[in-house]
Scaffold this motif. Structure first.
Motif, PDB file in Angstrom:
ATOM      1  N   GLN A 280      -9.395   5.708   5.008  1.00 23.91           N
ATOM      2  CA  GLN A 280      -9.558   5.194   6.363  1.00 23.91           C
ATOM      3  C   GLN A 280      -8.281   4.514   6.853  1.00 23.91           C
ATOM      4  O   GLN A 280      -7.656   3.751   6.107  1.00 23.91           O
ATOM      5  CB  GLN A 280     -10.697   4.175   6.426  1.00 23.91           C
ATOM      6  N   ASP A 281      -7.919   4.784   8.081  1.00 28.02           N
ATOM      7  CA  ASP A 281      -6.764   4.120   8.691  1.00 28.02           C
ATOM      8  C   ASP A 281      -7.177   2.688   9.045  1.00 28.02           C
ATOM      9  O   ASP A 281      -7.979   2.467   9.951  1.00 28.02           O
ATOM     10  CB  ASP A 281      -6.331   4.881   9.948  1.00 28.02           C
ATOM     11  N   VAL A 282      -6.623   1.723   8.296  1.00 25.77           N
ATOM     12  CA  VAL A 282      -6.997   0.319   8.503  1.00 25.77           C
ATOM     13  C   VAL A 282      -5.876  -0.476   9.167  1.00 25.77           C
ATOM     14  O   VAL A 282      -5.917  -1.700   9.195  1.00 25.77           O
ATOM     15  CB  VAL A 282      -7.385  -0.342   7.154  1.00 25.77           C
ATOM     16  N   THR A 283      -4.891   0.228   9.709  1.00 28.99           N
ATOM     17  CA  THR A 283      -3.699  -0.442  10.259  1.00 28.99           C
ATOM     18  C   THR A 283      -4.054  -1.531  11.253  1.00 28.99           C
ATOM     19  O   THR A 283      -3.409  -2.581  11.297  1.00 28.99           O
ATOM     20  CB  THR A 283      -2.769   0.595  10.919  1.00 28.99           C
ATOM     21  N   ARG A 284      -5.084  -1.307  12.046  1.00 27.61           N
ATOM     22  CA  ARG A 284      -5.459  -2.280  13.079  1.00 27.61           C
ATOM     23  C   ARG A 284      -6.659  -3.138  12.688  1.00 27.61           C
ATOM     24  O   ARG A 284      -7.149  -3.918  13.504  1.00 27.61           O
ATOM     25  CB  ARG A 284      -5.734  -1.551  14.399  1.00 27.61           C
ATOM     26  N   TRP A 285      -7.123  -2.984  11.466  1.00 33.17           N
ATOM     27  CA  TRP A 285      -8.236  -3.815  11.009  1.00 33.17           C
ATOM     28  C   TRP A 285      -7.767  -5.243  10.749  1.00 33.17           C
ATOM     29  O   TRP A 285      -6.696  -5.454  10.166  1.00 33.17           O
ATOM     30  CB  TRP A 285      -8.809  -3.266   9.721  1.00 33.17           C
ATOM     31  N   PRO A 286      -8.554  -6.259  11.113  1.00 30.26           N
ATOM     32  CA  PRO A 286      -8.196  -7.636  10.748  1.00 30.26           C
ATOM     33  C   PRO A 286      -8.375  -7.851   9.250  1.00 30.26           C
ATOM     34  O   PRO A 286      -9.058  -7.072   8.563  1.00 30.26           O
ATOM     35  CB  PRO A 286      -9.192  -8.475  11.559  1.00 30.26           C
ATOM     36  N   ALA A 287      -7.782  -8.921   8.748  1.00 29.90           N
ATOM     37  CA  ALA A 287      -7.799  -9.184   7.308  1.00 29.90           C
ATOM     38  C   ALA A 287      -9.212  -9.305   6.757  1.00 29.90           C
ATOM     39  O   ALA A 287      -9.505  -8.811   5.663  1.00 29.90           O
ATOM     40  CB  ALA A 287      -7.012 -10.460   7.013  1.00 29.90           C
ATOM     41  N   GLU A 288     -10.114  -9.960   7.510  1.00 29.24           N
ATOM     42  CA  GLU A 288     -11.457 -10.170   6.981  1.00 29.24           C
ATOM     43  C   GLU A 288     -12.227  -8.850   6.828  1.00 29.24           C
ATOM     44  O   GLU A 288     -13.006  -8.685   5.893  1.00 29.24           O
ATOM     45  CB  GLU A 288     -12.254 -11.147   7.853  1.00 29.24           C
ATOM     46  N   ARG A 289     -11.987  -7.908   7.736  1.00 32.62           N
ATOM     47  CA  ARG A 289     -12.651  -6.605   7.613  1.00 32.62           C
ATOM     48  C   ARG A 289     -12.128  -5.850   6.393  1.00 32.62           C
ATOM     49  O   ARG A 289     -12.882  -5.177   5.695  1.00 32.62           O
ATOM     50  CB  ARG A 289     -12.444  -5.785   8.887  1.00 32.62           C
ATOM     51  N   ARG A 290     -10.845  -5.952   6.147  1.00 34.29           N
ATOM     52  CA  ARG A 290     -10.273  -5.292   4.958  1.00 34.29           C
ATOM     53  C   ARG A 290     -10.834  -5.922   3.679  1.00 34.29           C
ATOM     54  O   ARG A 290     -11.134  -5.212   2.713  1.00 34.29           O
ATOM     55  CB  ARG A 290      -8.748  -5.402   4.982  1.00 34.29           C
ATOM     56  N   ALA A 291     -10.953  -7.249   3.669  1.00 32.59           N
ATOM     57  CA  ALA A 291     -11.502  -7.924   2.489  1.00 32.59           C
ATOM     58  C   ALA A 291     -12.939  -7.489   2.230  1.00 32.59           C
ATOM     59  O   ALA A 291     -13.327  -7.244   1.078  1.00 32.59           O
ATOM     60  CB  ALA A 291     -11.416  -9.435   2.660  1.00 32.59           C
ATOM     61  N   LEU A 292     -13.726  -7.370   3.285  1.00 25.70           N
ATOM     62  CA  LEU A 292     -15.112  -6.930   3.128  1.00 25.70           C
ATOM     63  C   LEU A 292     -15.190  -5.496   2.615  1.00 25.70           C
ATOM     64  O   LEU A 292     -16.145  -5.113   1.935  1.00 25.70           O
ATOM     65  CB  LEU A 292     -15.866  -7.049   4.455  1.00 25.70           C
ATOM     66  N   ALA A 293     -14.168  -4.686   2.933  1.00 21.34           N
ATOM     67  CA  ALA A 293     -14.118  -3.307   2.450  1.00 21.34           C
ATOM     68  C   ALA A 293     -13.639  -3.226   1.003  1.00 21.34           C
ATOM     69  O   ALA A 293     -13.668  -2.147   0.405  1.00 21.34           O
ATOM     70  CB  ALA A 293     -13.222  -2.468   3.356  1.00 21.34           C
ATOM     71  N   GLY A 294     -13.164  -4.370   0.460  1.00 23.59           N
ATOM     72  CA  GLY A 294     -12.736  -4.394  -0.930  1.00 23.59           C
ATOM     73  C   GLY A 294     -11.237  -4.446  -1.138  1.00 23.59           C
ATOM     74  O   GLY A 294     -10.757  -4.319  -2.270  1.00 23.59           O
ATOM     75  N   LEU A 295     -10.462  -4.647  -0.072  1.00 22.96           N
ATOM     76  CA  LEU A 295      -9.012  -4.800  -0.174  1.00 22.96           C
ATOM     77  C   LEU A 295      -8.723  -6.300  -0.159  1.00 22.96           C
ATOM     78  O   LEU A 295      -8.656  -6.922   0.905  1.00 22.96           O
ATOM     79  CB  LEU A 295      -8.339  -4.091   1.001  1.00 22.96           C
ATOM     80  N   ILE A 296      -8.566  -6.884  -1.336  1.00 24.25           N
ATOM     81  CA  ILE A 296      -8.580  -8.343  -1.475  1.00 24.25           C
ATOM     82  C   ILE A 296      -7.263  -8.843  -2.053  1.00 24.25           C
ATOM     83  O   ILE A 296      -6.768  -8.335  -3.062  1.00 24.25           O
ATOM     84  CB  ILE A 296      -9.761  -8.791  -2.350  1.00 24.25           C
ATOM     85  N   LEU A 297      -6.698  -9.863  -1.405  1.00 18.69           N
ATOM     86  CA  LEU A 297      -5.408 -10.431  -1.775  1.00 18.69           C
ATOM     87  C   LEU A 297      -5.563 -11.766  -2.496  1.00 18.69           C
ATOM     88  O   LEU A 297      -6.330 -12.625  -2.056  1.00 18.69           O
ATOM     89  CB  LEU A 297      -4.569 -10.651  -0.504  1.00 18.69           C
ATOM     90  N   VAL A 298      -4.832 -11.923  -3.601  1.00 21.00           N
ATOM     91  CA  VAL A 298      -4.635 -13.231  -4.230  1.00 21.00           C
ATOM     92  C   VAL A 298      -3.254 -13.701  -3.770  1.00 21.00           C
ATOM     93  O   VAL A 298      -2.239 -13.172  -4.211  1.00 21.00           O
ATOM     94  CB  VAL A 298      -4.690 -13.147  -5.768  1.00 21.00           C
ATOM     95  N   PRO A 299      -3.190 -14.674  -2.864  1.00 21.36           N
ATOM     96  CA  PRO A 299      -1.912 -15.012  -2.237  1.00 21.36           C
ATOM     97  C   PRO A 299      -0.960 -15.766  -3.157  1.00 21.36           C
ATOM     98  O   PRO A 299      -1.373 -16.378  -4.144  1.00 21.36           O
ATOM     99  CB  PRO A 299      -2.335 -15.896  -1.056  1.00 21.36           C
ATOM    100  N   GLU A 300       0.300 -15.695  -2.818  1.00 26.78           N
ATOM    101  CA  GLU A 300       1.295 -16.499  -3.520  1.00 26.78           C
ATOM    102  C   GLU A 300       0.962 -17.978  -3.339  1.00 26.78           C
ATOM    103  O   GLU A 300       0.571 -18.412  -2.252  1.00 26.78           O
ATOM    104  CB  GLU A 300       2.686 -16.217  -2.954  1.00 26.78           C
TER     105      GLU A 300
END
Length: 237
Positions: free
Chosen positions: A63-83
Protein backbone atom coordinates in the motif's frame (compact mmCIF):
# COMPACT_ATOMS: atom_id res chain seq x y z
CA UNK A 1 7.28 -5.36 3.29
CA UNK A 2 8.74 -1.88 2.67
CA UNK A 3 9.66 -0.15 -0.58
CA UNK A 4 11.15 3.35 -0.62
CA UNK A 5 11.37 4.92 -4.07
CA UNK A 6 13.17 8.13 -5.06
CA UNK A 7 12.82 9.65 -1.61
CA UNK A 8 13.77 13.33 -1.32
CA UNK A 9 13.27 15.10 2.01
CA UNK A 10 14.78 17.70 4.27
CA UNK A 11 14.28 20.50 6.76
CA UNK A 12 13.53 24.05 5.72
CA UNK A 13 15.62 24.73 2.62
CA UNK A 14 18.14 21.98 3.40
CA UNK A 15 17.78 18.76 1.42
CA UNK A 16 18.86 15.80 3.56
CA UNK A 17 17.85 12.87 1.33
CA UNK A 18 18.64 12.88 -2.39
CA UNK A 19 16.53 10.25 -4.10
CA UNK A 20 16.92 7.26 -1.76
CA UNK A 21 15.76 3.81 -2.91
CA UNK A 22 15.68 0.76 -0.65
CA UNK A 23 13.57 -2.26 0.20
CA UNK A 24 12.97 -4.51 3.20
CA UNK A 25 11.60 -8.02 2.67
CA UNK A 26 9.40 -9.88 5.18
CA UNK A 27 11.23 -11.72 7.96
CA UNK A 28 14.58 -10.05 7.36
CA UNK A 29 16.69 -7.63 9.36
CA UNK A 30 18.17 -4.65 7.55
CA UNK A 31 20.72 -2.18 8.92
CA UNK A 32 21.30 1.40 7.79
CA UNK A 33 24.75 2.59 8.75
CA UNK A 34 26.62 5.78 8.07
CA UNK A 35 28.12 8.88 9.70
CA UNK A 36 26.26 11.58 11.58
CA UNK A 37 24.36 13.72 9.12
CA UNK A 38 24.06 10.94 6.53
CA UNK A 39 20.26 11.16 6.57
CA UNK A 40 19.53 7.93 8.42
CA UNK A 41 17.15 9.37 11.02
CA UNK A 42 15.55 11.60 8.39
CA UNK A 43 14.80 8.49 6.34
CA UNK A 44 13.13 6.80 9.31
CA UNK A 45 11.19 9.98 10.02
CA UNK A 46 9.73 9.85 6.52
CA UNK A 47 9.07 6.10 6.61
CA UNK A 48 7.28 6.34 9.98
CA UNK A 49 5.21 9.35 8.92
CA UNK A 50 6.77 11.89 11.26
CA UNK A 51 8.25 13.83 8.33
CA UNK A 52 6.60 14.52 4.99
CA UNK A 53 8.80 13.85 1.95
CA UNK A 54 9.35 16.43 -0.77
CA UNK A 55 9.29 13.81 -3.50
CA UNK A 56 9.20 10.04 -3.74
CA UNK A 57 7.05 7.24 -2.40
CA UNK A 58 6.79 4.94 0.63
CA UNK A 59 5.02 1.62 0.07
CA UNK A 60 4.27 -0.61 3.06
CA UNK A 61 2.91 -4.12 2.57
CA UNK A 62 1.75 -3.25 -0.95
CA UNK A 63 0.00 0.00 0.00
CA UNK A 64 1.18 3.51 -0.82
CA UNK A 65 1.39 5.10 2.63
CA UNK A 66 3.28 8.25 1.59
CA UNK A 67 0.43 10.50 2.71
CA UNK A 68 -0.66 8.45 5.71
CA UNK A 69 -0.17 10.12 9.12
CA UNK A 70 2.14 8.44 11.62
CA UNK A 71 -0.67 7.06 13.77
CA UNK A 72 -2.30 5.29 10.82
CA UNK A 73 1.01 3.69 9.89
CA UNK A 74 1.53 2.55 13.49
CA UNK A 75 -1.92 0.97 13.55
CA UNK A 76 -1.02 -0.86 10.32
CA UNK A 77 2.05 -2.28 12.08
CA UNK A 78 4.80 0.12 10.95
CA UNK A 79 6.15 1.04 14.38
CA UNK A 80 9.14 3.21 15.29
CA UNK A 81 11.34 3.05 18.39
CA UNK A 82 12.70 6.61 18.32
CA UNK A 83 16.20 7.77 19.06
CA UNK A 84 16.54 8.74 22.72
CA UNK A 85 13.91 6.22 23.92
CA UNK A 86 11.25 8.87 24.78
CA UNK A 87 9.58 6.84 27.49
CA UNK A 88 6.88 8.46 29.64
CA UNK A 89 9.09 9.28 32.61
CA UNK A 90 6.33 9.81 35.16
CA UNK A 91 4.58 6.53 34.42
CA UNK A 92 5.63 3.08 35.57
CA UNK A 93 7.30 0.60 33.24
CA UNK A 94 4.08 -1.40 33.10
CA UNK A 95 2.00 1.67 32.28
CA UNK A 96 4.39 2.51 29.44
CA UNK A 97 3.95 -0.99 28.05
CA UNK A 98 0.17 -0.80 28.27
CA UNK A 99 0.21 2.42 26.26
CA UNK A 100 2.02 0.52 23.49
CA UNK A 101 -1.03 -1.70 23.08
CA UNK A 102 -3.48 1.22 22.98
CA UNK A 103 -5.97 0.66 20.13
CA UNK A 104 -4.07 -2.52 19.15
CA UNK A 105 -5.20 -4.96 21.85
CA UNK A 106 -7.34 -5.32 24.93
CA UNK A 107 -8.02 -7.62 27.84
CA UNK A 108 -6.20 -10.95 27.89
CA UNK A 109 -4.27 -10.13 24.73
CA UNK A 110 -2.54 -7.22 26.49
CA UNK A 111 -1.49 -9.50 29.35
CA UNK A 112 -0.18 -12.11 26.90
CA UNK A 113 1.87 -9.54 25.01
CA UNK A 114 3.27 -8.12 28.22
CA UNK A 115 4.34 -11.62 29.28
CA UNK A 116 6.22 -11.94 25.97
CA UNK A 117 7.99 -8.63 26.59
CA UNK A 118 8.95 -9.70 30.12
CA UNK A 119 10.27 -12.97 28.71
CA UNK A 120 12.46 -11.02 26.29
CA UNK A 121 13.50 -8.43 28.90
CA UNK A 122 13.38 -10.02 32.39
CA UNK A 123 14.76 -6.79 33.85
CA UNK A 124 11.49 -5.05 32.99
CA UNK A 125 9.54 -7.62 35.00
CA UNK A 126 11.65 -6.69 38.03
CA UNK A 127 11.05 -2.98 37.33
CA UNK A 128 7.41 -3.15 36.23
CA UNK A 129 6.17 -0.89 39.03
CA UNK A 130 9.10 1.55 38.88
CA UNK A 131 8.76 4.98 37.29
CA UNK A 132 10.31 4.91 33.82
CA UNK A 133 12.29 8.08 34.45
CA UNK A 134 14.26 6.36 37.21
CA UNK A 135 15.36 3.42 35.04
CA UNK A 136 18.88 3.19 33.66
CA UNK A 137 19.52 4.09 30.02
CA UNK A 138 19.65 0.44 29.04
CA UNK A 139 16.42 -0.34 30.88
CA UNK A 140 14.71 2.61 29.22
CA UNK A 141 15.81 1.32 25.82
CA UNK A 142 14.42 -2.12 26.67
CA UNK A 143 11.18 -0.42 27.72
CA UNK A 144 10.97 1.57 24.49
CA UNK A 145 11.43 -1.61 22.45
CA UNK A 146 8.96 -3.48 24.63
CA UNK A 147 6.39 -0.70 24.24
CA UNK A 148 6.72 -0.98 20.45
CA UNK A 149 6.35 -4.76 20.60
CA UNK A 150 3.08 -4.35 22.49
CA UNK A 151 1.66 -2.93 19.24
CA UNK A 152 2.52 -6.15 17.34
CA UNK A 153 4.74 -4.51 14.69
CA UNK A 154 4.81 -6.00 11.21
CA UNK A 155 7.94 -3.91 10.63
CA UNK A 156 9.90 -2.64 13.63
CA UNK A 157 12.00 0.48 12.99
CA UNK A 158 14.76 1.16 15.52
CA UNK A 159 16.59 4.49 15.47
CA UNK A 160 20.04 4.24 17.13
CA UNK A 161 19.14 1.57 19.74
CA UNK A 162 22.68 1.46 21.17
CA UNK A 163 23.19 5.22 21.43
CA UNK A 164 24.41 6.36 24.84
CA UNK A 165 24.26 2.92 26.45
CA UNK A 166 26.93 1.24 28.57
CA UNK A 167 28.69 -1.70 26.86
CA UNK A 168 26.82 -4.31 28.92
CA UNK A 169 23.46 -2.73 28.07
CA UNK A 170 24.41 -2.58 24.38
CA UNK A 171 25.10 -6.31 24.46
CA UNK A 172 21.82 -7.08 26.24
CA UNK A 173 19.75 -4.99 23.81
CA UNK A 174 21.57 -6.43 20.78
CA UNK A 175 21.03 -9.99 22.01
CA UNK A 176 17.30 -9.31 22.48
CA UNK A 177 17.01 -7.83 18.99
CA UNK A 178 18.80 -10.84 17.51
CA UNK A 179 16.30 -13.04 19.32
CA UNK A 180 13.42 -11.05 17.81
CA UNK A 181 14.87 -11.46 14.33
CA UNK A 182 15.21 -15.22 14.83
CA UNK A 183 11.56 -15.35 15.92
CA UNK A 184 10.49 -13.82 12.59
CA UNK A 185 10.03 -10.13 13.41
CA UNK A 186 10.94 -7.93 10.43
CA UNK A 187 13.43 -5.29 11.61
CA UNK A 188 15.09 -2.23 10.12
CA UNK A 189 17.56 -0.35 12.29
CA UNK A 190 19.55 2.82 11.99
CA UNK A 191 22.82 2.39 13.82
CA UNK A 192 26.06 4.34 13.81
CA UNK A 193 27.80 1.43 15.55
CA UNK A 194 28.27 -0.83 12.53
CA UNK A 195 29.60 -3.73 14.61
CA UNK A 196 26.33 -3.80 16.58
CA UNK A 197 24.22 -3.41 13.43
CA UNK A 198 26.01 -6.21 11.59
CA UNK A 199 25.57 -8.52 14.56
CA UNK A 200 21.79 -8.16 14.24
CA UNK A 201 21.09 -7.67 10.53
CA UNK A 202 21.59 -9.94 7.54
CA UNK A 203 21.61 -7.14 4.95
CA UNK A 204 22.58 -3.50 5.04
CA UNK A 205 22.79 -0.11 3.36
CA UNK A 206 25.60 2.43 3.73
CA UNK A 207 24.25 5.99 3.65
CA UNK A 208 26.43 9.06 3.24
CA UNK A 209 25.37 12.65 2.55
CA UNK A 210 21.78 11.65 1.91
CA UNK A 211 22.48 8.92 -0.61
CA UNK A 212 22.81 5.14 -0.58
CA UNK A 213 26.51 4.57 -1.29
CA UNK A 214 26.39 0.79 -1.36
CA UNK A 215 24.13 -2.06 -0.28
CA UNK A 216 24.49 -5.79 0.16
CA UNK A 217 24.79 -8.63 2.62
CA UNK A 218 26.39 -8.00 5.98
CA UNK A 219 29.36 -10.09 4.85
CA UNK A 220 29.80 -7.87 1.77
CA UNK A 221 29.57 -4.67 3.80
CA UNK A 222 32.09 -5.96 6.34
CA UNK A 223 34.54 -6.44 3.47
CA UNK A 224 33.86 -3.02 1.94
CA UNK A 225 36.90 -0.78 2.41
CA UNK A 226 34.75 2.29 3.15
CA UNK A 227 32.91 0.49 5.93
CA UNK A 228 36.11 -1.04 7.24
CA UNK A 229 37.90 2.29 7.49
CA UNK A 230 35.10 4.46 8.81
CA UNK A 231 32.88 2.23 10.94
CA UNK A 232 34.73 -0.91 11.96
CA UNK A 233 38.06 0.62 12.94
CA UNK A 234 39.99 -1.68 10.67
CA UNK A 235 41.23 0.26 7.64
CA UNK A 236 42.48 -1.76 4.71
CA UNK A 237 45.49 -0.84 2.65
Amino acid sequence: MLQVEGLVAGYGAIEALHGVDLAVAPDEAVALVGPNGAGKSTLFGVVSGLLRPWRGKVVFDGQDVTRWPAERRALAGLILVPEGRRVFAGLSAEENLRLGAYRRARGREVADRMAEVFDLFPRLLERRGQRAGTLSGGEQQMLAIGRALMGRPRLLLLDEPSLGLAPLAVREVADALSQLVRSGVTVALVEQNAAVAFGIANRGFLLDRGEVVTAGSVADLRDDSRVQAAYLGNPRG
